[in-house]
Scaffold this motif. Structure first.
Motif, PDB file in Angstrom:
ATOM      1  N   ALA A 130     -42.070  -0.355  14.244  1.00  8.49           N
ATOM      2  CA  ALA A 130     -41.872   0.841  14.292  1.00  8.49           C
ATOM      3  C   ALA A 130     -41.014   1.310  15.457  1.00  8.49           C
ATOM      4  N   SER A 131     -40.819   0.586  16.591  1.00  6.36           N
ATOM      5  CA  SER A 131     -40.375   0.903  17.876  1.00  6.36           C
ATOM      6  C   SER A 131     -38.786   1.038  17.657  1.00  6.36           C
ATOM      7  N   PRO A 132     -38.553   2.151  18.361  1.00  6.15           N
ATOM      8  CA  PRO A 132     -39.208   2.850  19.581  1.00  6.15           C
ATOM      9  C   PRO A 132     -39.951   4.160  18.960  1.00  6.15           C
ATOM     10  N   MET A 133     -40.085   4.252  17.686  1.00  4.38           N
ATOM     11  CA  MET A 133     -40.718   5.286  16.953  1.00  4.38           C
ATOM     12  C   MET A 133     -42.328   5.086  17.506  1.00  4.38           C
ATOM     13  N   PRO A 134     -43.042   6.098  17.798  1.00  5.02           N
ATOM     14  CA  PRO A 134     -44.348   6.151  18.204  1.00  5.02           C
ATOM     15  C   PRO A 134     -45.286   5.966  17.142  1.00  5.02           C
ATOM     16  N   VAL A 135     -46.577   5.227  17.152  1.00  6.34           N
ATOM     17  CA  VAL A 135     -47.392   4.977  16.239  1.00  6.34           C
ATOM     18  C   VAL A 135     -48.874   5.651  16.296  1.00  6.34           C
ATOM     19  N   ALA A 136     -49.505   6.501  15.622  1.00  6.84           N
ATOM     20  CA  ALA A 136     -50.860   6.780  15.909  1.00  6.84           C
ATOM     21  C   ALA A 136     -51.701   5.902  15.017  1.00  6.84           C
ATOM     22  N   PHE A 137     -53.174   5.732  15.532  1.00  3.89           N
ATOM     23  CA  PHE A 137     -54.201   5.314  14.786  1.00  3.89           C
ATOM     24  C   PHE A 137     -55.148   5.982  13.978  1.00  3.89           C
ATOM     25  N   HIS A 138     -54.878   5.738  12.646  1.00  2.00           N
ATOM     26  CA  HIS A 138     -55.964   6.802  11.980  1.00  2.00           C
ATOM     27  C   HIS A 138     -57.525   6.402  11.842  1.00  2.00           C
ATOM     28  N   ARG A 139     -58.059   6.821  10.955  1.00  2.00           N
ATOM     29  CA  ARG A 139     -59.446   6.692  10.955  1.00  2.00           C
ATOM     30  C   ARG A 139     -60.313   5.399  10.560  1.00  2.00           C
ATOM     31  N   ALA A 140     -59.244   4.432  10.639  1.00  2.00           N
ATOM     32  CA  ALA A 140     -59.803   3.003  10.387  1.00  2.00           C
ATOM     33  C   ALA A 140     -60.464   2.822  11.699  1.00  2.00           C
ATOM     34  N   PHE A 141     -60.198   3.447  12.915  1.00  2.00           N
ATOM     35  CA  PHE A 141     -60.965   3.541  13.982  1.00  2.00           C
ATOM     36  C   PHE A 141     -62.425   3.572  13.690  1.00  2.00           C
ATOM     37  N   ASP A 142     -62.765   4.783  13.086  1.00  2.00           N
ATOM     38  CA  ASP A 142     -64.109   5.084  12.758  1.00  2.00           C
ATOM     39  C   ASP A 142     -64.899   4.287  12.037  1.00  2.00           C
TER      40      ASP A 142
END
Length: 263
Positions: A130-142
């Motif tokens: 993705a770099s330099p495009m930012p990445v968010a982490f979805h609800r896999a976190f939950d």
């Protein structure tokens, strides 16, 4: 010509001011409604009934080229768990490369291993692709084994934001857990409450968690405008009324944005 990532990021209206409203938009029309209602950003996806999957290239490109708000496509090749085959992972990287090519503001992704830990090896590849495009982490976190450990791993990997319900069924129930995660994050990453956020509970979730960024569908049911309706033939689930559909309601977005103005 499509703007490059740095140009689009420089023109972002969000900056560091005020609370941010992200709408989970399940279609182009939902995305349009989100912008009309005053949302700051969309997580563009398909198949909300499965928790969201990657939208089509056409949908992503149209939104990037025609909307002024930030467009962050969800990169998730299927519903279900977050443990992927090699073929599925290759698809994830290909989708991310496309989003970078057309200058999306960012993408939303996340992978776990079979033991419920954040898959560091594959997530590192996601960040690099993705770099330099930012990445968010979805609800896999939950769905991870240990939220506190996962938070530290995600921060170290370089994700910029985590969508979370605090590991609970929805953000209202998990508000206290989200508050603790925000304290732990200590401004190293943005924590965004999501799942079940609506105009009735938004202010309370904000007060309990201290969050400044919120995620919701702001959806409503819309009736089909078709004059002829075949009530016998079915394209999908026999128990679903296919002449009604869900999409973002711009009026609901306006109400939510109005509530955030009090924060």
């Amino acid at each position: 010509m499509t703007q490059n990532i740095n140009e689009r990021t420089a023109k972002s209206p969000l900056g560091d001011f005020g609370a941010v409203l992200e709408i989970c938009a399940n279609s182009i029309e939902s995305a349009i409604a989100a912008e009309k209602g005053g949302a700051d950003r969309i997580e563009l996806c398909a198949n909300l009934s499965e928790g969201g999957t990657t939208p089509s290239y056409g949908q992503i490109k149209w939104c990037v080229e025609n909307l002024q708000l930030e467009v962050w496509p969800l990169i998730r090749p299927r519903g279900g768990d977050f443990l992927y085959t090699e073929a599925e992972f290759e698809c994830i990287l290909e989708d991310i490369s496309f989003c970078k090519q057309i200058a999306c503001h960012g993408v939303v992704a996340g992978i776990l291993d079979k033991d419920g830990n954040v898959d560091e090896i594959r997530c590192r590849q996601i960040i690099a692709t993705a770099s330099p495009m930012p990445v968010a982490f979805h609800r896999a976190f939950d769905m991870s084994r240990n939220l506190e450990e996962s938070l530290e791993t995600i921060i170290a990997l370089g994700f910029v934001r985590i969508l979370t319900s605090g590991g609970k069924a929805n953000a209202a129930i998990g508000a206290n857990e989200i508050a603790q995660l925000i304290i732990q994050a200590d401004d190293r990453i943005e924590m965004m409450p999501g799942a079940g956020v609506n105009s009735d509970n938004l202010l309370e979730i904000a007060k309990v968690t201290g969050a400044k960024c919120f995620h919701t569908t702001a959806k409503a049911k819309f009736a089909s405008k078709m004059n002829f309706q075949n009530a016998i033939g079915k394209m999908g689930d026999k128990d679903v009324d296919e002449f009604n559909y869900e999409q973002t309601d711009s009026d609901k977005v306006k109400v939510l944005k109005g509530i955030l103005n009090f924060l």
